[in-house]
Design a protein around this motif. Structure first.
Motif, PDB file in Angstrom:
ATOM      1  N   ILE A 186       0.854  -1.183   0.000  1.00 33.29           N
ATOM      2  CA  ILE A 186       0.000   0.000   0.000  1.00 33.29           C
ATOM      3  C   ILE A 186       0.891   1.234   0.000  1.00 33.29           C
ATOM      4  CG2 ILE A 186      -1.905   1.184   1.141  1.00 33.29           C
ATOM      5  CD1 ILE A 186      -2.474  -1.440   2.640  1.00 33.29           C
ATOM      6  N   LEU A 187       0.684   2.109  -0.956  1.00 29.00           N
ATOM      7  CA  LEU A 187       1.414   3.368  -1.066  1.00 29.00           C
ATOM      8  C   LEU A 187       0.425   4.522  -0.950  1.00 29.00           C
ATOM      9  CD1 LEU A 187       3.667   2.435  -4.139  1.00 29.00           C
ATOM     10  CD2 LEU A 187       4.112   2.002  -1.701  1.00 29.00           C
ATOM     11  N   GLY A 188       0.927   5.706  -0.637  1.00 24.40           N
ATOM     12  CA  GLY A 188       0.047   6.858  -0.494  1.00 24.40           C
ATOM     13  C   GLY A 188       0.578   8.061  -1.230  1.00 24.40           C
ATOM     14  N   ASP A 189      -0.275   8.722  -2.001  1.00 20.67           N
ATOM     15  CA  ASP A 189       0.110   9.921  -2.738  1.00 20.67           C
ATOM     16  C   ASP A 189      -0.727  11.097  -2.255  1.00 20.67           C
ATOM     17  OD1 ASP A 189       1.558  11.388  -4.562  1.00 20.67           O
ATOM     18  OD2 ASP A 189       0.187  10.993  -6.229  1.00 20.67           O
ATOM     19  N   GLY A 190      -0.062  12.233  -1.999  1.00 15.18           N
ATOM     20  CA  GLY A 190      -0.765  13.428  -1.564  1.00 15.18           C
ATOM     21  C   GLY A 190      -0.973  13.520  -0.066  1.00 15.18           C
ATOM     22  N   TYR A 191      -0.372  12.633   0.706  1.00 14.37           N
ATOM     23  CA  TYR A 191      -0.472  12.698   2.164  1.00 14.37           C
ATOM     24  C   TYR A 191       0.675  13.541   2.693  1.00 14.37           C
ATOM     25  CZ  TYR A 191      -4.040   9.124   1.807  1.00 14.37           C
ATOM     26  OH  TYR A 191      -5.193   8.451   1.494  1.00 14.37           O
ATOM     27  N   LEU A 192       0.337  14.565   3.467  1.00 13.45           N
ATOM     28  CA  LEU A 192       1.341  15.529   3.920  1.00 13.45           C
ATOM     29  C   LEU A 192       2.031  15.108   5.201  1.00 13.45           C
ATOM     30  CD1 LEU A 192      -0.584  18.863   3.227  1.00 13.45           C
ATOM     31  CD2 LEU A 192       0.769  17.458   1.649  1.00 13.45           C
ATOM     32  N   TYR A 194       4.041  11.110  -6.041  1.00  9.54           N
ATOM     33  CA  TYR A 194       3.974  10.196  -7.187  1.00  9.54           C
ATOM     34  C   TYR A 194       3.415  10.889  -8.428  1.00  9.54           C
ATOM     35  CZ  TYR A 194       4.893   6.440  -3.848  1.00  9.54           C
ATOM     36  OH  TYR A 194       5.463   5.639  -2.892  1.00  9.54           O
ATOM     37  N   GLY A 195       2.675  11.951  -8.226  1.00 12.77           N
ATOM     38  CA  GLY A 195       2.102  12.654  -9.365  1.00 12.77           C
ATOM     39  C   GLY A 195       0.925  11.953  -9.993  1.00 12.77           C
ATOM     40  N   CYS A 196       0.116  11.234  -9.171  1.00  7.81           N
ATOM     41  CA  CYS A 196      -1.101  10.631  -9.711  1.00  7.81           C
ATOM     42  C   CYS A 196      -1.996  11.739 -10.269  1.00  7.81           C
ATOM     43  CB  CYS A 196      -1.839   9.854  -8.630  1.00  7.81           C
ATOM     44  SG  CYS A 196      -0.995   8.340  -8.119  1.00  7.81           S
ATOM     45  N   ASN A 197      -2.616  11.485 -11.398  1.00  9.54           N
ATOM     46  CA  ASN A 197      -3.386  12.504 -12.100  1.00  9.54           C
ATOM     47  C   ASN A 197      -4.835  12.491 -11.612  1.00  9.54           C
ATOM     48  OD1 ASN A 197      -4.096  14.493 -13.857  1.00  9.54           O
ATOM     49  ND2 ASN A 197      -3.812  13.297 -15.732  1.00  9.54           N
ATOM     50  N   VAL A 198      -5.237  13.561 -10.959  1.00 13.17           N
ATOM     51  CA  VAL A 198      -6.570  13.682 -10.373  1.00 13.17           C
ATOM     52  C   VAL A 198      -7.353  14.720 -11.165  1.00 13.17           C
ATOM     53  CG1 VAL A 198      -7.827  14.362  -8.281  1.00 13.17           C
ATOM     54  CG2 VAL A 198      -5.761  12.964  -8.108  1.00 13.17           C
ATOM     55  N   ASN A 199      -8.670  14.515 -11.296  1.00 11.29           N
ATOM     56  CA  ASN A 199      -9.483  15.431 -12.094  1.00 11.29           C
ATOM     57  C   ASN A 199      -9.557  16.824 -11.471  1.00 11.29           C
ATOM     58  OD1 ASN A 199     -11.386  15.175 -10.025  1.00 11.29           O
ATOM     59  ND2 ASN A 199     -12.634  13.708 -11.139  1.00 11.29           N
ATOM     60  N   GLY A 200     -10.112  17.752 -12.228  1.00  6.52           N
ATOM     61  CA  GLY A 200     -10.067  19.151 -11.851  1.00  6.52           C
ATOM     62  C   GLY A 200     -10.701  19.470 -10.516  1.00  6.52           C
ATOM     63  N   ASP A 201     -11.802  18.778 -10.145  1.00  8.93           N
ATOM     64  CA  ASP A 201     -12.446  19.082  -8.865  1.00  8.93           C
ATOM     65  C   ASP A 201     -11.878  18.261  -7.717  1.00  8.93           C
ATOM     66  OD1 ASP A 201     -13.523  16.564  -9.248  1.00  8.93           O
ATOM     67  OD2 ASP A 201     -15.594  17.256  -9.491  1.00  8.93           O
ATOM     68  N   GLY A 202     -10.860  17.444  -8.004  1.00 11.76           N
ATOM     69  CA  GLY A 202     -10.164  16.716  -6.955  1.00 11.76           C
ATOM     70  C   GLY A 202     -10.900  15.534  -6.379  1.00 11.76           C
ATOM     71  N   THR A 203     -11.928  15.033  -7.077  1.00 10.37           N
ATOM     72  CA  THR A 203     -12.740  13.952  -6.517  1.00 10.37           C
ATOM     73  C   THR A 203     -12.381  12.568  -7.053  1.00 10.37           C
ATOM     74  OG1 THR A 203     -14.433  14.267  -8.218  1.00 10.37           O
ATOM     75  CG2 THR A 203     -14.685  15.492  -6.140  1.00 10.37           C
ATOM     76  N   GLY A 204     -11.674  12.486  -8.179  1.00 13.90           N
ATOM     77  CA  GLY A 204     -11.430  11.171  -8.768  1.00 13.90           C
ATOM     78  C   GLY A 204     -10.143  11.114  -9.559  1.00 13.90           C
ATOM     79  N   ILE A 205      -9.619   9.919  -9.682  1.00 10.91           N
ATOM     80  CA  ILE A 205      -8.446   9.674 -10.513  1.00 10.91           C
ATOM     81  C   ILE A 205      -8.842   9.821 -11.983  1.00 10.91           C
ATOM     82  CG2 ILE A 205      -8.800   7.175 -10.713  1.00 10.91           C
ATOM     83  CD1 ILE A 205      -5.398   8.690 -10.013  1.00 10.91           C
ATOM     84  N   VAL A 206      -7.951  10.351 -12.795  1.00  9.74           N
ATOM     85  CA  VAL A 206      -8.199  10.442 -14.231  1.00  9.74           C
ATOM     86  C   VAL A 206      -8.004   9.060 -14.845  1.00  9.74           C
ATOM     87  CG1 VAL A 206      -7.399  11.432 -16.410  1.00  9.74           C
ATOM     88  CG2 VAL A 206      -7.538  12.863 -14.354  1.00  9.74           C
ATOM     89  N   LYS A 207      -9.047   8.561 -15.523  1.00 10.33           N
ATOM     90  CA  LYS A 207      -9.038   7.186 -16.016  1.00 10.33           C
ATOM     91  C   LYS A 207      -8.648   7.068 -17.485  1.00 10.33           C
ATOM     92  CE  LYS A 207     -12.635   5.887 -12.698  1.00 10.33           C
ATOM     93  NZ  LYS A 207     -13.965   5.271 -12.509  1.00 10.33           N
ATOM     94  N   THR A 208      -8.474   8.175 -18.153  1.00 10.82           N
ATOM     95  CA  THR A 208      -8.196   8.153 -19.584  1.00 10.82           C
ATOM     96  C   THR A 208      -6.843   8.816 -19.858  1.00 10.82           C
ATOM     97  OG1 THR A 208      -9.375  10.242 -19.881  1.00 10.82           O
ATOM     98  CG2 THR A 208     -10.644   8.209 -20.179  1.00 10.82           C
ATOM     99  N   ALA A 229       6.414  13.448 -16.352  1.00 12.67           N
ATOM    100  CA  ALA A 229       5.507  13.078 -15.261  1.00 12.67           C
ATOM    101  C   ALA A 229       5.224  11.577 -15.261  1.00 12.67           C
ATOM    102  CB  ALA A 229       4.204  13.869 -15.369  1.00 12.67           C
ATOM    103  N   GLY A 230       5.067  11.005 -16.454  1.00 12.09           N
ATOM    104  CA  GLY A 230       4.821   9.568 -16.541  1.00 12.09           C
ATOM    105  C   GLY A 230       6.008   8.753 -16.062  1.00 12.09           C
ATOM    106  N   ARG A 231       7.198   9.151 -16.509  1.00  8.69           N
ATOM    107  CA  ARG A 231       8.393   8.423 -16.091  1.00  8.69           C
ATOM    108  C   ARG A 231       8.637   8.581 -14.590  1.00  8.69           C
ATOM    109  NH1 ARG A 231      10.270  10.330 -21.160  1.00  8.69           N
ATOM    110  NH2 ARG A 231      11.219  12.155 -20.140  1.00  8.69           N
ATOM    111  N   ARG A 232       8.398   9.774 -14.058  1.00 10.47           N
ATOM    112  CA  ARG A 232       8.585   9.999 -12.625  1.00 10.47           C
ATOM    113  C   ARG A 232       7.614   9.149 -11.811  1.00 10.47           C
ATOM    114  NH1 ARG A 232       8.258  15.029 -12.822  1.00 10.47           N
ATOM    115  NH2 ARG A 232       6.042  15.302 -12.288  1.00 10.47           N
ATOM    116  N   PHE A 233       6.356   9.082 -12.258  1.00  9.03           N
ATOM    117  CA  PHE A 233       5.380   8.237 -11.564  1.00  9.03           C
ATOM    118  C   PHE A 233       5.857   6.797 -11.495  1.00  9.03           C
ATOM    119  CE2 PHE A 233       1.898   5.164 -12.250  1.00  9.03           C
ATOM    120  CZ  PHE A 233       1.293   5.241 -11.005  1.00  9.03           C
ATOM    121  N   ARG A 234       6.263   6.241 -12.617  1.00  9.74           N
ATOM    122  CA  ARG A 234       6.679   4.838 -12.638  1.00  9.74           C
ATOM    123  C   ARG A 234       7.956   4.614 -11.831  1.00  9.74           C
ATOM    124  NH1 ARG A 234       5.038   5.834 -17.786  1.00  9.74           N
ATOM    125  NH2 ARG A 234       7.168   6.013 -18.601  1.00  9.74           N
TER     126      ARG A 234
END
Length: 458
Positions: free
Chosen positions: A52-58, A108-122, A132-137
């Protein structure tokens, strides 16, 4: 009761490593499907790792709080409790200087939608060749590397999958005994709405990929990643699936969905009212509904699952009671439906009876319980036949399947989901399988109601 203890070890650079429920998996073992009630010890390379990893936790405290929720939800499922000795659960906190967002400035730079409610799936941001992609991986795989002993067995390219219905065609090169759960905190959400996909390694091992479960409903997403279970909700009213069931069935391609509705093609009819645990409702008594064909599997038409509710269901565009808007409480007063305002049919404490069985098959396959000396040819097909012919009865005993089906039937008998309080068993969201002709030239018999079908059984 499972151990819900979380222990932690401070690392450098503010990182913290956690062990979740260590007493559950400290002695690695798996239920012995050959002798229910016994266990089989597992060699180190046969156990399953969940990281389990966490992104955006301060800070570590907010990440640990989310781990507490994750662990309780994980062991609320009897499959994971029963197989607790086979699944090692660990976590890594790495501080972010920013919440996850569309700016991708979190660790990690996970891509979240504009209103911050969900991961971008596309868009394939997780596989992109940009910075950003290479850094995430790179950071994801660096995190996996901090554990040192994560199980990196993978499915070989020559594994024989056969024609699939979208379940097993992603297996080649996938890590067999490793999955990642990525919790994602944005400014708007403690853990954003999620998805599951594969993430490849950076060179020189790009042929290898790990299944990653992102965001909220984390055990639902984990079950996609670990068990290859598909979504059972309707995501688009009026949509039609163009898939067909895999043939032959193997332990690699068996799905929790069916894309055919004839009695010779639905894989879970042993759980239906006319199956192994025969049951009937007469007169005004509720008709049994577990194990029939319930509409939905992303598409509305041409896809079915085995029960009304399940962990693998959700909301999206589900109907609560009927596909007729005038009688369905999810419809608007004017008879229209609003997208993404469907009935909530997720049960966070239960897999349906068929998802439970499919998950058990997956866990036994990953821990090499099917393998026997002399297995040749297509092992996945041979192993599935072994399940049907030899082990399914043992599985019934191990999971007390008859009791659980009757408990589910009792829950459903009390449900009144119709707009006028109609009982669930009167719903048109389910049907019995269509009969199939005895020969190609024979006529297809008309669809019978479930009570008539029961009376026709020998």
């Amino acid at each position: 009761m499972p151990d819900l203890t979380i222990t932690e070890t401070a690392l450098s650079n503010g990182q913290v490593r956690y062990e979740l429920g260590r007493a559950n998996w400290a002695t690695r073992s798996v239920p012995d499907i050959r002798r229910p009630g016994s266990t089989v010890p597992l060699a180190g390379d046969r156990g399953i790792d969940v990281l389990i990893l966490g992104d955006g936790y301060l800070n570590a405290a907010e990440f640990r709080a989310e781990l507490t929720n994750w662990l309780a939800a994980f062991y609320a499922l009897d499959v994971y409790t029963t197989f607790a000795g086979a699944i090692r659960v660990r976590a890594l906190y790495t501080p972010s200087t920013a919440r996850a967002s569309s700016a991708r400035t979190s660790y990690y730079g996970c891509n979240v939608n504009g209103d911050g409610t969900g991961i971008v799936k596309t868009g394939g941001w997780w596989s992109a060749g940009d910075d950003a992609g290479r850094r995430f991986r790179q950071r994801l795989w660096d995190a996996v590397g901090t554990f040192g002993d994560a199980n990196l067995r993978f499915y070989p390219a020559e594994v024989q999958l056969g024609p699939t219905a979208g379940t097993a065609d992603d297996l080649r090169g996938i890590y067999r005994n490793l999955v990642v759960s990525m919790l994602i905190r944005s400014a708007a959400s403690g853990n954003v709405s999620g998805m599951t996909n594969q993430v490849r390694r950076e060179p020189p091992d790009q042929a290898r990929q790990v299944r990653v479960a992102y965001g909220a409903n984390s055990i639902h997403e984990l079950s996609h990643a670990l068990g290859l279970l598909a979504d059972e909700y309707i995501d688009g009213r009026g949509t039609r699936s163009d898939r067909t069931n895999p043939s032959p069935l193997t332990v690699f391609n068996v799905s929790n969905l069916s894309y055919q509705d004839t009695a010779d093609s639905v894989p879970w009819l042993h759980l239906a009212p006319t199956g192994h645990f025969a049951r009937v409702g007469a007169g005004r008594d509720p008709s049994p509904v577990v194990g029939w064909l319930w509409i939905g599997g992303a598409r509305q038409i041409g896809a079915w699952h085995a029960e009304y509710q399940c962990l693998m269901n959700g909301t999206h565009d589900n109907f609560a009671y009927t596909q007729m808007a005038s009688q369905d409480p999810t419809a608007n007063p004017d008879g229209t439906y609003t997208e993404e305002h469907g009935a909530g049919l997720r049960d966070t404490r239960h897999f349906c009876a068929w998802c439970t069985e499919v998950m058990v098959i997956r866990l036994l396959e990953k821990t090499d319980q099917f393998a026997s000396p002399g297995d040749t040819g297509d092992p996945g097909r041979r192993w599935y036949q072994r399940w049907v012919d030899e082990w399914r009865e043992n599985y019934y005993a191990l999971f007390d399947v008859e009791r659980k089906i009757r408990e589910a039937e009792a829950r459903y008998a009390l449900m009144r989901p119709g707009a006028g309080g109609e009982a669930l068993w009167t719903s048109d969201l389910y049907s019995v399988p269509r009969a199939f002709p005895a020969s190609p030239a024979g006529p297809v018999p008309p669809l019978a109601d479930d009570e008539t079908l029961l009376l026709m059984q020998p």
